[in-house]
Design a protein around this motif. Structure first.
Motif, mmCIF file in Angstrom:
data_model
loop_
_atom_site.group_PDB
_atom_site.id
_atom_site.type_symbol
_atom_site.label_atom_id
_atom_site.label_comp_id
_atom_site.label_asym_id
_atom_site.label_seq_id
_atom_site.Cartn_x
_atom_site.Cartn_y
_atom_site.Cartn_z
ATOM 1 N N HIS A 41 0.821 -1.219 0.000
ATOM 2 C CA HIS A 41 0.000 0.000 0.000
ATOM 3 C C HIS A 41 0.846 1.257 0.000
ATOM 4 O O HIS A 41 0.343 2.339 -0.291
ATOM 5 C CB HIS A 41 -0.939 0.017 1.201
ATOM 6 C CG HIS A 41 -2.052 -0.958 1.076
ATOM 7 N ND1 HIS A 41 -2.825 -1.319 2.141
ATOM 8 C CD2 HIS A 41 -2.539 -1.665 0.026
ATOM 9 C CE1 HIS A 41 -3.727 -2.207 1.755
ATOM 10 N NE2 HIS A 41 -3.571 -2.432 0.474
ATOM 11 N N GLY A 42 2.109 1.140 0.356
ATOM 12 C CA GLY A 42 2.993 2.304 0.391
ATOM 13 C C GLY A 42 2.549 3.295 1.463
ATOM 14 O O GLY A 42 2.190 2.898 2.567
ATOM 15 N N PRO A 43 2.521 4.575 1.140
ATOM 16 C CA PRO A 43 2.130 5.562 2.146
ATOM 17 C C PRO A 43 0.614 5.720 2.308
ATOM 18 O O PRO A 43 0.164 6.465 3.167
ATOM 19 C CB PRO A 43 2.757 6.852 1.629
ATOM 20 C CG PRO A 43 2.838 6.675 0.166
ATOM 21 C CD PRO A 43 3.070 5.205 -0.053
ATOM 22 N N PHE A 44 -0.174 5.024 1.514
ATOM 23 C CA PHE A 44 -1.628 5.188 1.548
ATOM 24 C C PHE A 44 -2.252 4.169 2.492
ATOM 25 O O PHE A 44 -2.904 3.213 2.060
ATOM 26 C CB PHE A 44 -2.200 5.072 0.138
ATOM 27 C CG PHE A 44 -1.539 6.011 -0.820
ATOM 28 C CD1 PHE A 44 -1.747 7.374 -0.718
ATOM 29 C CD2 PHE A 44 -0.673 5.540 -1.790
ATOM 30 C CE1 PHE A 44 -1.123 8.256 -1.586
ATOM 31 C CE2 PHE A 44 -0.048 6.407 -2.664
ATOM 32 C CZ PHE A 44 -0.271 7.769 -2.558
ATOM 33 N N THR A 45 -2.074 4.376 3.790
ATOM 34 C CA THR A 45 -2.577 3.450 4.800
ATOM 35 C C THR A 45 -3.384 4.204 5.835
ATOM 36 O O THR A 45 -3.346 5.437 5.917
ATOM 37 C CB THR A 45 -1.408 2.741 5.500
ATOM 38 O OG1 THR A 45 -0.617 3.717 6.173
ATOM 39 C CG2 THR A 45 -0.535 1.980 4.507
ATOM 40 N N TRP A 46 -4.089 3.462 6.669
ATOM 41 C CA TRP A 46 -4.896 4.074 7.717
ATOM 42 C C TRP A 46 -4.012 4.769 8.754
ATOM 43 O O TRP A 46 -4.429 5.761 9.357
ATOM 44 C CB TRP A 46 -5.801 3.039 8.373
ATOM 45 C CG TRP A 46 -5.060 1.984 9.145
ATOM 46 C CD1 TRP A 46 -4.569 0.798 8.664
ATOM 47 C CD2 TRP A 46 -4.708 2.027 10.514
ATOM 48 N NE1 TRP A 46 -3.931 0.107 9.659
ATOM 49 C CE2 TRP A 46 -4.006 0.840 10.815
ATOM 50 C CE3 TRP A 46 -4.909 2.946 11.534
ATOM 51 C CZ2 TRP A 46 -3.512 0.554 12.082
ATOM 52 C CZ3 TRP A 46 -4.420 2.669 12.801
ATOM 53 C CH2 TRP A 46 -3.729 1.478 13.060
ATOM 54 N N ILE A 47 -2.810 4.270 8.952
ATOM 55 C CA ILE A 47 -1.903 4.897 9.920
ATOM 56 C C ILE A 47 -1.517 6.296 9.441
ATOM 57 O O ILE A 47 -1.551 7.262 10.216
ATOM 58 C CB ILE A 47 -0.643 4.031 10.130
ATOM 59 C CG1 ILE A 47 -1.013 2.702 10.781
ATOM 60 C CG2 ILE A 47 0.384 4.767 10.976
ATOM 61 C CD1 ILE A 47 0.148 1.734 10.910
ATOM 62 N N ASN A 48 -1.178 6.421 8.177
ATOM 63 C CA ASN A 48 -0.792 7.729 7.650
ATOM 64 C C ASN A 48 -1.968 8.702 7.607
ATOM 65 O O ASN A 48 -1.777 9.896 7.787
ATOM 66 C CB ASN A 48 -0.160 7.584 6.275
ATOM 67 C CG ASN A 48 1.270 7.119 6.365
ATOM 68 O OD1 ASN A 48 1.829 6.994 7.451
ATOM 69 N ND2 ASN A 48 1.869 6.861 5.225
ATOM 70 N N VAL A 49 -3.173 8.192 7.369
ATOM 71 C CA VAL A 49 -4.352 9.064 7.395
ATOM 72 C C VAL A 49 -4.561 9.610 8.811
ATOM 73 O O VAL A 49 -4.827 10.800 8.997
ATOM 74 C CB VAL A 49 -5.598 8.313 6.887
ATOM 75 C CG1 VAL A 49 -6.860 9.113 7.139
ATOM 76 C CG2 VAL A 49 -5.455 7.994 5.414
ATOM 77 N N ALA A 50 -4.416 8.748 9.810
ATOM 78 C CA ALA A 50 -4.551 9.205 11.196
ATOM 79 C C ALA A 50 -3.469 10.213 11.552
ATOM 80 O O ALA A 50 -3.741 11.226 12.217
ATOM 81 C CB ALA A 50 -4.499 8.003 12.139
ATOM 82 N N LEU A 51 -2.243 9.967 11.104
ATOM 83 C CA LEU A 51 -1.158 10.924 11.352
ATOM 84 C C LEU A 51 -1.412 12.248 10.651
ATOM 85 O O LEU A 51 -1.124 13.312 11.202
ATOM 86 C CB LEU A 51 0.173 10.338 10.905
ATOM 87 C CG LEU A 51 0.704 9.157 11.702
ATOM 88 C CD1 LEU A 51 1.999 8.647 11.068
ATOM 89 C CD2 LEU A 51 0.916 9.523 13.145
ATOM 90 N N LEU A 52 -1.961 12.193 9.445
ATOM 91 C CA LEU A 52 -2.259 13.421 8.714
ATOM 92 C C LEU A 52 -3.315 14.247 9.441
ATOM 93 O O LEU A 52 -3.160 15.465 9.595
ATOM 94 C CB LEU A 52 -2.721 13.099 7.299
ATOM 95 C CG LEU A 52 -3.122 14.305 6.452
ATOM 96 C CD1 LEU A 52 -1.929 15.205 6.208
ATOM 97 C CD2 LEU A 52 -3.726 13.854 5.142
ATOM 98 N N PHE A 53 -4.379 13.600 9.912
ATOM 99 C CA PHE A 53 -5.423 14.341 10.625
ATOM 100 C C PHE A 53 -4.903 14.935 11.930
ATOM 101 O O PHE A 53 -5.228 16.079 12.266
ATOM 102 C CB PHE A 53 -6.649 13.463 10.873
ATOM 103 C CG PHE A 53 -7.484 13.263 9.651
ATOM 104 C CD1 PHE A 53 -7.796 14.308 8.809
ATOM 105 C CD2 PHE A 53 -7.968 12.010 9.337
ATOM 106 C CE1 PHE A 53 -8.555 14.131 7.677
ATOM 107 C CE2 PHE A 53 -8.743 11.810 8.214
ATOM 108 C CZ PHE A 53 -9.038 12.873 7.376
ATOM 109 N N SER A 54 -4.097 14.184 12.668
ATOM 110 C CA SER A 54 -3.554 14.743 13.908
ATOM 111 C C SER A 54 -2.586 15.883 13.607
ATOM 112 O O SER A 54 -2.558 16.887 14.321
ATOM 113 C CB SER A 54 -2.866 13.656 14.735
ATOM 114 O OG SER A 54 -1.655 13.254 14.138
#
Length: 116
Positions: A41-54
């Motif tokens: 998935h590369g950088p398109f993961t749920w972890i990165n989405v959560a980090l982006l929102f925070s």
């Protein structure tokens, strides 16, 4: 809300940044240990989405504080002394530095895969 003339403003922006930094990397390490996303998935993961929102939330918070301090420093209210305006201007700069640091680190974490 904390007054822009309060000397606590001088430490608040960087304190919020360091707390965000520690929580972000702690949560990233924990999430990668407990539920690592697939590597394809590369950088398109749920972890990165959560980090982006925070990252965006903390950056917005710090930018609001910087704007509030800037508005108080440039209000032209002469009944407050020059020390109050100095604290407001310095608080604006510190909050702005915290916002820039938060955004730059958060965007780097979003551009890279979370669990290497």
């Amino acid at each position: 809300m904390l007054s822009p003339y309060n000397p606590f403003q001088l430490a608040l922006g960087l304190a919020v940044w360091i707390i965000w930094f520690a929580l972000m990397y702690g949560a990233l390490s924990y999430a990668c240990e407990v539920a690592p996303p697939p590597a394809e998935h590369g950088p398109f993961t749920w972890i990165n989405v959560a980090l982006l929102f925070s990252t965006l939330a903390v950056t917005g918070f710090l930018l609001y504080w910087a704007y509030d301090c800037w508005r108080a420093a440039s209000a032209g209210d002469r009944r407050n002394g020059s020390s109050h305006r100095f604290i407001a201007r310095l608080g604006m700069g510190i909050n702005l530095i915290g916002a820039i640091a938060t955004l730059s680190l958060g965007l780097m974490a979003v551009l890279l895969p979370p669990c290497l």
